[in-house]
Design an enzyme around this catalytic site. Structure first.
Site, short mmCIF file in Angstrom:
data_model
loop_
_atom_site.label_atom_id
_atom_site.label_comp_id
_atom_site.label_asym_id
_atom_site.label_seq_id
_atom_site.Cartn_x
_atom_site.Cartn_y
_atom_site.Cartn_z
CG ASN A 149 -2.06 -0.98 1.04
OD1 ASN A 149 -2.64 -1.07 -0.03
ND2 ASN A 149 -2.38 -1.72 2.09
CB CYS A 170 -6.01 -5.76 -2.51
SG CYS A 170 -6.66 -5.27 -0.90
CG HIS A 171 -6.37 -9.67 1.60
ND1 HIS A 171 -5.09 -9.92 2.05
CD2 HIS A 171 -6.84 -8.67 2.37
CE1 HIS A 171 -4.81 -9.10 3.06
NE2 HIS A 171 -5.87 -8.35 3.27
CG HIS A 201 -8.31 -0.59 0.46
ND1 HIS A 201 -7.29 -0.08 1.23
CD2 HIS A 201 -8.03 -1.91 0.31
CE1 HIS A 201 -6.43 -1.05 1.52
NE2 HIS A 201 -6.87 -2.16 0.97
CE1 TYR A 258 -8.82 4.16 2.89
CE2 TYR A 258 -10.37 2.45 2.30
CZ TYR A 258 -9.11 2.82 2.71
OH TYR A 258 -8.17 1.87 2.93
#
Length: 488
Positions: A149, A170-171, A201, A258
């Site tokens: 990241n 990413c997971h 994300h 975010y």
């Protein structure tokens, strides 16, 4: 099959071991070479001894090498995997601590927001160094798999400026799908099919089907609200689901930082988060978790080494994308996943230069993305706000333009909801000065930033945040693990 995989930042013991054992679950990959590289010789030797134990116990011909010479590790590599954290926990602590002085309360702070933007400034020059080495010494056409990241910024820089064949991994999508499958009562996650798309994300489950039956918003809301655990841990995500009509992949704590709505008032933060685990919104939660994990590894290394002497079980192969991508590319067994790549028509209503995370299929011909997806308008609007911040952040990191960096931070959704322009300008000066050793592109800007700080009249406060917890001692961690074992 015999080829070389280089792992940069391999001192991350838990993640490196997972990638290693996942890849060795593929029978054809027994003869590959893993070249580990990291800045810390000590950490490298520790992780090498663990991986050597895995190889020895399973009687594999796999070769493991370790060196602090990155170019030597990359030489001849077909695949390069990055999981670096430039500046380590020392710089990361400033990513959380300094914004708190200006009222910005982050749970993770590694993707956007003030912490994530500065993290990108540290990482991008290093990412470009990786790309230069890959082009010069790796196998021609080597693929760069970025796990570090801030995902979108790092991948953007590697593709746009590093000119290397790069995919970001990413997971978050897998974890979100697991939750949805559970609340809907699926017997296994294979019963759930979905299209999930957006940016890293901030991806959105825009089409959900359980055993072929389409799942609508109302059914999904009811299922989450009825779940005894997620109804408490994911309050913010459920609220976003109600308002946007689709579920977001990212954890309650990540998603909260975010957006401009849920963490801007200290007295409101605790309403939306859950303190049962760091990932649900705790102030600086990931910093605390990472610090405890490092301390635990340092103290309990013999346990890690002992536990490595176990058979590799393909049934326990994780859902991290890397091993499945390599398997598809090398064996032509098709793999479907969600990958971070440049948009170029993949999502119709997001900027074409952005790094998007969306469905794709992998085979011997490469990663083939599904094109022409359109996000719901609310989801697209939220993504575009972050993309604009990411773009300015990448350009600032490349140019060393501190004024552009300040504009990037000013336009961050949460920062803009909390701080004034004067506060943002001072905060960025303070962060750049504090992290100057990892920000070579801002070397010429640091003296003026120090001068401005010496004359500043912007008030700050020493604040731990709305929901901060202390780092636990080894004794406390040991007692907790013992209690969990006894409970089981």
């Amino acid at each position: 099959m015999s080829f070389k995989i280089a792992i940069i930042g391999a001192g991350s013991v838990g993640f490196t071991k997972k990638l290693f054992t996942d890849i060795l679950c593929v029978p054809e990959f027994r003869d590959v070479e893993f070249a580990l590289t990291d800045l810390s010789e000590r950490n490298l030797q520790k992780i090498k001894s663990i991986l050597d134990r895995v190889v020895e116990f399973n009687r594999l011909p796999t070769r493991v090498t370790a060196t602090t010479d990155r170019r030597a590790a990359l030489e001849g590599a077909r695949y390069v995997i990055s999981c670096v954290r430039v500046g380590g926990l020392e710089a990361y602590a400033d990513d959380i601590r300094i914004p708190l002085k200006y009222g910005i309360d982050q749970c993770v702070g590694d993707t956007i927001c003030a912490g994530g933007i500065l993290y990108g400034q540290r990482n991008i020059p290093v990412i470009l160094d990786f790309c230069k080495d890959i082009l010069e010494v790796a196998e021609p056409g080597a693929k760069f798999l970025n796990y570090a990241n801030p995902m979108a910024m790092n991948t953007w820089a590697a593709i746009e400026y590093g000119k290397v064949d790069t995919v970001g991994l990413c997971h978050g999508v897998q974890h979100g799908a697991d939750q949805i499958a559970e609340v809907l009562g699926a017997k296994s996650r294979t019963e759930l099919d979905y299209i999930c798309s957006g940016i890293n994300h901030q991806t959105w489950f825009i089409d959900l089907r359980l055993n072929g039956r389409k799942i609508g918003k109302d059914e999904l809301v009811a299922a989450f609200e009825a779940h005894p655990v997620y109804s408490q841990q994911e309050k913010l995500r459920i609220d976003v689901l109600k308002r946007f009509g689709v579920y977001s992949t990212e954890s309650n704590g990540h998603l909260s930082e975010y957006l401009p709505w849920y963490r801007k008032r200290p007295d409101e933060i605790t309403r939306w988060i859950d303190m049962s685990d760091w990932i649900h919104g705790e102030t600086g939660g990931y910093l605390r978790y990472s610090t405890e994990t490092r301390n635990w590894f340092e103290t309990e290394f013999p346990q890690f080494l002992e536990s490595a002497a176990r058979p590799i079980d393909p049934a326990k192969r994780s859902n991290e994308h890397a091993s499945h991508i390599l398997e598809a590319l090398e064996t032509n067994r098709v793999y479907r996943g969600h990958f971070n790549v440049k948009n170029n028509g993949i999502i119709a209503n997001l900027p074409q230069d952005a790094i998007v995370e969306s469905p794709g299929f992998v085979d011997r011909f490469g990663i083939n993305m599904v094109a022409g997806i359109t996000l719901p308008e609310g989801c697209a609007a939220t993504c575009i706000s972050s993309i604009n911040v990411q773009r300015m952040s990448v350009h600032a990191a490349i140019s060393g333009d501190i004024d552009l960096l300040k504009l990037a931070v000013l336009h961050d959704p949460l920062v803009g909801a909390v701080s004034t322009p004067e506060e943002v300008w001072q905060m960025v000066d303070e962060m750049v000065v504090a992290q100057a050793r990892w920000l070579p592109q801002y070397a010429d800007a640091v003296p003026a930033a120090k001068e401005r700080l010496s004359k500043s009249r912007v008030k700050t406060r020493e604040w731990a945040g709305a929901a901060r917890r202390d780092v636990r001692s080894i004794e406390e961690l040991r007692a907790e693990k013992t209690a969990l074992k006894q409970a089981v």
